[in-house]
Design an enzyme around this catalytic site. Structure first.
Site, short mmCIF file in Angstrom:
data_model
loop_
_atom_site.label_atom_id
_atom_site.label_comp_id
_atom_site.label_asym_id
_atom_site.label_seq_id
_atom_site.Cartn_x
_atom_site.Cartn_y
_atom_site.Cartn_z
CB VAL A 46 -0.63 0.00 1.15
CG1 VAL A 46 -2.05 1.40 1.54
CG2 VAL A 46 -2.03 -1.38 1.03
CB CYS A 47 4.20 1.95 1.56
SG CYS A 47 3.95 1.20 3.18
#
Length: 187
Positions: A46-47
């Site tokens: 997700v980062c």
């Protein structure tokens, strides 16, 4: 206890920015609006989507006079390696702060005890170094740079217009509210 309306605590860290390692401190955040975005780890899932979204909208933050800083407990060397190998992260022009000592992450109260990772935290900081907004989400919930821009614009508007507040979904140029006795019960 909430960090809203508190001064950013002193810190000193090394960041990777545009091919260089730079020092970033609590004093660096003063003098202009700042957004500090914590994320769990480099080379994850997700980062990079969030950091790329911030990179894609970085010029809009800059037009507002806002500086963006991302922070994880990885080192500044790891940030450089990620920047050099990931097409998404390669777009980043803002500072990527390394916090292997956890000083910054602990100061902003987003360190996951026992894990050494940061929670997904977002902080809007005014030019005096006072935290104006805090949002922390679970690891699997990605953030939206456009929504963050909207919140930054609202924070700047409220700071520049004492006595006015921005209602839900407020966008730049829309009507604000002036709280008063006459408004009680009429909204």
């Amino acid at each position: 206890m909430s960090l809203v309306n508190t001064q950013v605590k002193p810190f000193k860290a090394t960041a990777f920015k545009e091919g260089k390692f730079i020092e970033v401190t609590d004093q660096t955040l003063k003098g202009k609006w700042a957004v500090v975005v914590f994320y769990p780890a480099d080379f994850t899932f997700v980062c990079p989507t969030e950091l790329e979204d911030l990179a894609d909208n970085y010029a809009e933050f800059q037009k507002l006079g806002v500086e963006v800083y991302s922070v994880s407990t990885d080192t500044h060397f790891s940030h450089k390696a990620w920047h050099d190998t990931s097409p998404a992260i390669g777009k980043i022009k803002y500072a990527m702060i390394g916090d292997p000592t956890w000083e910054v992450t602990q100061n902003f109260e987003v360190l996951r005890e026992g894990q050494g990772l940061a929670d997904r935290g977002t902080f809007i900081i005014d030019p005096q170094g006072v935290i104006q907004a805090v949002e922390v989400t679970a690891e699997g919930i990605g953030r939206d740079a456009k929504e963050l821009l909207r919140k930054v614009k609202a924070a700047i508007y409220v700071a520049n217009h004492p006595g006015e507040v921005c209602p839900a979904k407020w966008k730049e140029g829309e009507k604000t509210l002036a709280p008063s006795l006459d408004l009680v019960g009429k909204i």
